[in-house]
Motif scaffolding. Structure first.
Motif, PDB file in Angstrom:
ATOM      1  N   ALA A  47       0.155   5.244  -2.114  1.00 56.63           N
ATOM      2  CA  ALA A  47       0.271   6.549  -1.829  1.00 56.63           C
ATOM      3  C   ALA A  47       0.118   7.191  -0.730  1.00 56.63           C
ATOM      4  CB  ALA A  47      -0.670   7.388  -2.945  1.00 56.63           C
ATOM      5  N   ALA A  48       0.860   8.079  -0.220  1.00 57.64           N
ATOM      6  CA  ALA A  48       0.390   8.690   1.232  1.00 57.64           C
ATOM      7  C   ALA A  48       0.512  10.276   0.876  1.00 57.64           C
ATOM      8  CB  ALA A  48       1.841   8.626   2.189  1.00 57.64           C
ATOM      9  N   ALA A  49      -0.830  10.849   0.915  1.00 59.13           N
ATOM     10  CA  ALA A  49      -1.120  12.045   0.751  1.00 59.13           C
ATOM     11  C   ALA A  49      -0.610  12.834   1.860  1.00 59.13           C
ATOM     12  CB  ALA A  49      -2.709  12.104   0.581  1.00 59.13           C
ATOM     13  N   ASP A  50      -0.363  14.175   1.643  1.00 60.57           N
ATOM     14  CA  ASP A  50       0.005  14.829   2.710  1.00 60.57           C
ATOM     15  C   ASP A  50      -1.055  15.281   3.568  1.00 60.57           C
ATOM     16  OD1 ASP A  50       2.551  15.210   2.250  1.00 60.57           O
ATOM     17  OD2 ASP A  50       2.546  17.089   0.979  1.00 60.57           O
ATOM     18  N   PHE A  51      -0.917  15.197   4.799  1.00 62.35           N
ATOM     19  CA  PHE A  51      -2.128  15.357   5.903  1.00 62.35           C
ATOM     20  C   PHE A  51      -2.398  16.745   5.950  1.00 62.35           C
ATOM     21  CE2 PHE A  51      -3.190  11.457   8.470  1.00 62.35           C
ATOM     22  CZ  PHE A  51      -2.763  10.753   7.555  1.00 62.35           C
ATOM     23  N   LYS A  52      -3.766  16.994   6.114  1.00 62.90           N
ATOM     24  CA  LYS A  52      -4.219  18.568   6.116  1.00 62.90           C
ATOM     25  C   LYS A  52      -3.983  18.910   7.617  1.00 62.90           C
ATOM     26  CE  LYS A  52      -8.219  21.008   4.513  1.00 62.90           C
ATOM     27  NZ  LYS A  52      -9.649  21.103   4.253  1.00 62.90           N
ATOM     28  N   ALA A  53      -3.432  20.119   7.686  1.00 58.74           N
ATOM     29  CA  ALA A  53      -3.387  20.926   8.861  1.00 58.74           C
ATOM     30  C   ALA A  53      -4.699  21.570   9.096  1.00 58.74           C
ATOM     31  CB  ALA A  53      -2.089  21.832   8.733  1.00 58.74           C
ATOM     32  N   VAL A  54      -5.314  21.420  10.227  1.00 58.83           N
ATOM     33  CA  VAL A  54      -6.595  21.994  10.689  1.00 58.83           C
ATOM     34  C   VAL A  54      -6.422  22.732  11.817  1.00 58.83           C
ATOM     35  CG1 VAL A  54      -8.148  20.638   9.293  1.00 58.83           C
ATOM     36  CG2 VAL A  54      -7.336  20.089  11.732  1.00 58.83           C
ATOM     37  N   GLY A  55      -7.289  23.547  12.229  1.00 55.82           N
ATOM     38  CA  GLY A  55      -7.252  24.395  13.437  1.00 55.82           C
ATOM     39  C   GLY A  55      -6.384  25.673  13.333  1.00 55.82           C
ATOM     40  N   PHE A  81       6.056  -1.945  -0.019  1.00 56.33           N
ATOM     41  CA  PHE A  81       5.212  -0.999  -0.918  1.00 56.33           C
ATOM     42  C   PHE A  81       5.989  -0.336  -1.971  1.00 56.33           C
ATOM     43  CE2 PHE A  81       3.431  -0.504   3.582  1.00 56.33           C
ATOM     44  CZ  PHE A  81       2.313  -1.241   3.347  1.00 56.33           C
ATOM     45  N   ASP A  82       5.392  -0.380  -2.939  1.00 60.24           N
ATOM     46  CA  ASP A  82       5.836   0.373  -4.184  1.00 60.24           C
ATOM     47  C   ASP A  82       5.335   1.935  -4.088  1.00 60.24           C
ATOM     48  OD1 ASP A  82       6.730   1.621  -6.579  1.00 60.24           O
ATOM     49  OD2 ASP A  82       4.919   0.592  -7.827  1.00 60.24           O
ATOM     50  N   MET A  83       6.013   2.754  -3.402  1.00 56.67           N
ATOM     51  CA  MET A  83       5.332   4.081  -2.949  1.00 56.67           C
ATOM     52  C   MET A  83       5.265   5.149  -4.043  1.00 56.67           C
ATOM     53  SD  MET A  83       4.708   4.044  -0.016  1.00 56.67           S
ATOM     54  CE  MET A  83       4.392   5.682   0.490  1.00 56.67           C
ATOM     55  N   VAL A  84       4.394   5.846  -4.234  1.00 64.75           N
ATOM     56  CA  VAL A  84       3.897   6.879  -5.312  1.00 64.75           C
ATOM     57  C   VAL A  84       4.742   7.955  -4.541  1.00 64.75           C
ATOM     58  CG1 VAL A  84       2.144   8.425  -6.375  1.00 64.75           C
ATOM     59  CG2 VAL A  84       1.639   6.015  -5.532  1.00 64.75           C
ATOM     60  N   SER A  85       5.545   8.433  -5.614  1.00 69.45           N
ATOM     61  CA  SER A  85       6.612   9.649  -5.118  1.00 69.45           C
ATOM     62  C   SER A  85       5.740  10.957  -5.085  1.00 69.45           C
ATOM     63  CB  SER A  85       7.651   9.979  -6.051  1.00 69.45           C
ATOM     64  OG  SER A  85       7.454  10.275  -7.236  1.00 69.45           O
ATOM     65  N   LYS A  86       6.172  11.754  -4.210  1.00 67.56           N
ATOM     66  CA  LYS A  86       5.132  12.884  -3.866  1.00 67.56           C
ATOM     67  C   LYS A  86       4.901  13.820  -5.315  1.00 67.56           C
ATOM     68  CE  LYS A  86       5.039  12.795   0.952  1.00 67.56           C
ATOM     69  NZ  LYS A  86       3.926  13.077   1.801  1.00 67.56           N
ATOM     70  N   PRO A 108      -3.239   7.269 -13.753  1.00 66.60           N
ATOM     71  CA  PRO A 108      -1.821   7.761 -13.850  1.00 66.60           C
ATOM     72  C   PRO A 108      -1.608   9.059 -13.684  1.00 66.60           C
ATOM     73  CG  PRO A 108      -2.659   6.585 -15.882  1.00 66.60           C
ATOM     74  CD  PRO A 108      -3.768   6.783 -14.875  1.00 66.60           C
ATOM     75  N   PRO A 109      -0.737   9.853 -13.157  1.00 69.85           N
ATOM     76  CA  PRO A 109       0.468   9.122 -13.040  1.00 69.85           C
ATOM     77  C   PRO A 109       0.793   8.297 -11.671  1.00 69.85           C
ATOM     78  CG  PRO A 109       1.117  11.129 -12.813  1.00 69.85           C
ATOM     79  CD  PRO A 109      -0.311  11.058 -13.175  1.00 69.85           C
ATOM     80  N   ALA A 110      -0.287   8.583 -10.866  1.00 69.52           N
ATOM     81  CA  ALA A 110      -0.173   8.089  -9.369  1.00 69.52           C
ATOM     82  C   ALA A 110      -0.296   6.724  -9.411  1.00 69.52           C
ATOM     83  CB  ALA A 110      -0.988   8.690  -8.568  1.00 69.52           C
ATOM     84  N   ASN A 111      -1.363   6.095 -10.097  1.00 68.08           N
ATOM     85  CA  ASN A 111      -1.550   4.845 -10.385  1.00 68.08           C
ATOM     86  C   ASN A 111      -1.602   4.013  -8.784  1.00 68.08           C
ATOM     87  OD1 ASN A 111      -1.508   4.391 -13.072  1.00 68.08           O
ATOM     88  ND2 ASN A 111       0.509   4.572 -13.040  1.00 68.08           N
ATOM     89  N   ALA A 112      -2.440   4.685  -7.937  1.00 70.57           N
ATOM     90  CA  ALA A 112      -2.095   4.121  -6.471  1.00 70.57           C
ATOM     91  C   ALA A 112      -3.152   3.054  -6.487  1.00 70.57           C
ATOM     92  CB  ALA A 112      -2.323   5.166  -5.484  1.00 70.57           C
ATOM     93  N   ALA A 113      -3.063   1.739  -5.812  1.00 68.62           N
ATOM     94  CA  ALA A 113      -3.863   0.984  -5.519  1.00 68.62           C
ATOM     95  C   ALA A 113      -4.653   1.094  -4.138  1.00 68.62           C
ATOM     96  CB  ALA A 113      -3.264  -0.608  -5.299  1.00 68.62           C
TER      97      ALA A 113
END
Lengths: 450, 246
Positions: A47-55, A81-86, A108-113
């Motif tokens: 899984a690639a979480a959205d990065f947080k905007a700071v500042g 990779f089996d990517m976790v959809s957003k 679930p439903p992400a099931n990210a390793a």
């Protein structure tokens, strides 16, 4: 723009899915090919979480959007990779290890390793990114990677940092093979009205013209260090090898000889060029130093000899195309011209590209050739030791000029339908085919060495 | 060139004649003699004039040669006063009659010479007048079978005609470009096109055209004469094309 290569227009999307399905099924059915690049291995659920905007800098919003798109795209393109959809990912943008709830991501439903997350900030004219990769099942010490990037803010910086972080993740989880997010593809395009050499990022972004000669530029081949581009310029004066310096941004001297020279190839040490030359009449494979001197002829047999490529692993073998027995076939030989071996057993075979690990040849092949013959011209990969092959493209028009990515997991190629050519890319098992160019005719792609 | 040499010879001869004549006069002047009696009945002048050649092509010069005796005043119409005897190259643009009048103490005599303009220019034009259009009209391309660079029998007949035209124009340089149809791979077709150009060069050379006049190039499938996807179009594209190499 950055998403463009991934969507080829609504009408063709369904068709594309069918093609991918067919290709994947075929590849799975012939999974004896072990590329040594994790392509056949079970894919890690990432899984690639959205990065947080700071500042407080308003520029951070654009930077964050670009970064998130490019990171996800790079990890998807990697092929391992089996990517976790957003849409399946937990909501929220964890900006630090303290803010992430690993159980949410492993459930679930992400099931990210694995999960990648972090924060992006624009401050004092610099882009600052903290990125982490965590193993969701290892609650004791989940951190696999922790990276910090601090680079001057330019329009390209968020994209560049995303490539760097993606490559770090790919290298760590992909058996130590470096990612290709910062590699380049050189190709021929007629977008300017003439056939000139163009360059783009591996994902089709940043397409820009390199040569402005106003003649016919063909067969671009980038040097192993990325510093020089060899290609073929064709005009009424003749056909010659030209060298373009990427650092000087201009042509540099290379001797011009009588006769037709074309299809250059760099030796992996960058010290030699092999090419086809008709200076003695019949087109044969010749070799010279990188500056064009110390010429010697490698082949001597009636019939066209063309399209040489060095074994990038050893540098002491050359694959090429010869018409010595009639229709063109793939051959290999030692780079002194000895130990000639025919690889294809018939049909019309052209455009060999040697895999970075030295094990495979990709090439274009019409296996059943002649009037009314079934099938078309497709991309194939052959295991050199066993001569066994698999077909990677099926019924998508005429495909040609495969070129391996530096990680050996991808192949870029030329796809021609109804007289129109585009540059496409796919994984080396034939899956994940998608277009990189969509304007003008894109032809003869060549992937950089790193 | 030959004409020029002839002119020089004539000029030298007339100069010698002139020197002898004036030399005699000088000698006569140097030796005191009793004054000659005034001529009671001077002989009438004689005059001849010839033109060489008598018929000429446009732009070609004509040499007039004349000879008179007992004349003190010699003139040719359109040229003016001339020496009593001499030669002169003239460049008439049409059929012309040169009229010479010789006047002396004994009267005057006329002579004429007529030069005729040839109606038709000579058959072979000079090599430098060969245009690209002339070249293309006379030196036809040859066509090849699929994936082949062998000269077909019909191409051999074309080569024979092409070669005879090229031998009649020995100064023309020839560029042979090999072309392929749109099928097959770009790089391989560059090699195939080169072999087609080479085959055409070999055939022309065997038919007597000097190899040093010929340059070859391959356009592979990069330039097409016909873009439809059918055999008649593909056949148009599988060729060796001859052009005037400037």
């Amino acid at each position: 723009m950055r998403n463009l290569p991934r969507f080829v227009g609504k009408r063709s999307t369904d068709c594309l899915f069918a093609v991918i399905l067919a290709a994947t099924t075929m590849a799975n059915a012939q999974d004896w090919v072990h590329t040594g690049t994790n392509l056949g291995a079970q894919k890690i659920r990432l899984a690639a979480a959205d990065f947080k905007a700071v500042g407080t800098d308003p520029a951070v919003t654009t930077a964050q959007q670009t970064f998130n798109q490019v990171l996800y795209s790079d990890l998807s393109n990697a092929g391992i990779f089996d990517m976790v959809s957003k849409s399946l990912a937990p909501t929220g943008t964890p900006g630090s290890p303290a803010e992430i709830n690993l159980a949410q991501w492993s459930a679930p439903p992400a099931n990210a390793a694995m999960v990648a997350f972090g924060a992006i900030n624009v401050q004092g004219g610099r882009d600052i990114v903290f990125g982490w990769l965590f193993d969701t099942k290892n609650t004791q010490s989940p951190q696999v990677l922790g990276q910090q990037y601090n680079e001057a803010d330019t329009p390209d910086t968020p994209r560049h940092i995303a490539h760097e972080f993606a490559d770090a993740i790919i290298s760590r989880l992909g058996g130590g093979i470096n990612g290709i997010a910062e590699s380049k593809i050189f190709y021929v395009s007629d977008r300017s009205g003439k056939k000139e050499i163009w360059e783009m990022d591996y994902d089709g972004a940043n397409q820009h013209q390199i040569t402005h000669l106003g003649q016919i530029a063909l067969s671009p081949r980038i040097s192993p260090d990325g510093g020089r581009l060899a290609f073929n310029e064709l005009s009424s004066k003749g056909s010659n090898i030209r060298i373009f310096s990427m650092s000087l941004n201009r042509l540099v001297t290379f001797p011009v000889h009588d006769g037709t020279d074309f299809s250059p190839a760099w030796s992996p040490d960058g010290n030699n060029l092999a090419f086809s030359s008709s200076r003695t009449g019949d087109p044969e494979i010749w070799m010279s130093s990188a500056s064009g001197f110390n010429l010697r002829r490698i082949t001597a047999f009636r019939g066209p000899d063309v399209s040489p490529v060095f074994n990038p692993k050893t540098g002491n073998q050359i694959a090429w195309i010869s018409g010595r027995t009639g229709l063109p076939q793939v051959y290999i030989m030692d780079s002194d011209g000895t130990a000639i071996q025919r690889m294809t057993d018939g049909g019309y075979a052209t455009s060999p590209s040697w895999s970075p690990n030295g094990q495979f040849l990709a090439y274009a092949w019409s296996r059943h050739y002649g009037p009314g013959a079934p099938g078309g011209q497709d991309i194939y990969v052959m295991d050199i030791a066993s001569h066994r092959w698999i077909q990677l493209t099926h019924d998508i028009g005429r495909t040609d000029f495969p070129s391996w990515s530096p990680d050996g997991r991808h192949i870029v190629f030329q796809r021609t339908t109804h007289g129109h050519s585009e540059i496409w890319t796919m994984l080396a098992d034939g899956s994940q085919q998608h277009a990189l160019t969509k304007t003008g005719n894109g032809r003869m792609p060549n992937w950089s060495w790193k | 060139m030959r004409r020029f040499r002839k002119n020089s010879a004539l000029a030298a001869a007339s100069l010698a004649v002139f020197l002898i004549v004036t030399g005699c006069h000088h000698k006569q002047a140097a030796v005191p003699e009793p004054p000659p009696p005034p001529p009671e009945s001077a002989p009438a002048p004689t005059a001849t004039i010839t033109a060489s050649p008598e018929s000429f092509n446009p732009g070609q010069g004509v040499v007039l040669t004349w000879h008179t005796t007992d004349a003190t005043d010699v003139a040719i119409d359109g040229i003016g006063k001339v020496e009593p005897s001499g030669t002169k190259t003239v460049n008439p643009t049409a059929t012309t009659t040169y009229h010479l009048t010789a006047r002396g103490d004994g009267g005057s005599t006329d002579a004429t010479a007529t030069v005729t303009l040839n109606a038709a220019p000579p058959a072979p034009p000079a090599p430098q007048q060969l245009t690209e259009a002339d070249f293309e009209q006379n030196v036809k391309p040859i066509f090849f079978d699929y994936d082949s660079y062998s000269i077909r029998p019909d191409a051999q007949a074309t080569i024979t005609q092409d070669a005879s035209f090229l031998q009649a124009h020995p100064n023309a340089k020839i560029l042979i470009a090999g072309y392929c149809d749109s099928r097959g791979s770009e790089e391989y077709n560059l090699a195939l096109g080169q072999n087609r150009a080479n085959a055409a060069k070999t055939a022309l050379t065997q038919a007597g055209v000097d190899a040093s006049r010929i340059r070859t190039i391959s356009y592979g499938k990069e330039k097409q004469f016909c873009t439809e996807q059918n055999e008649s179009c593909w056949q148009q594209n599988r060729r060796s094309q001859f052009t005037l190499d400037q």
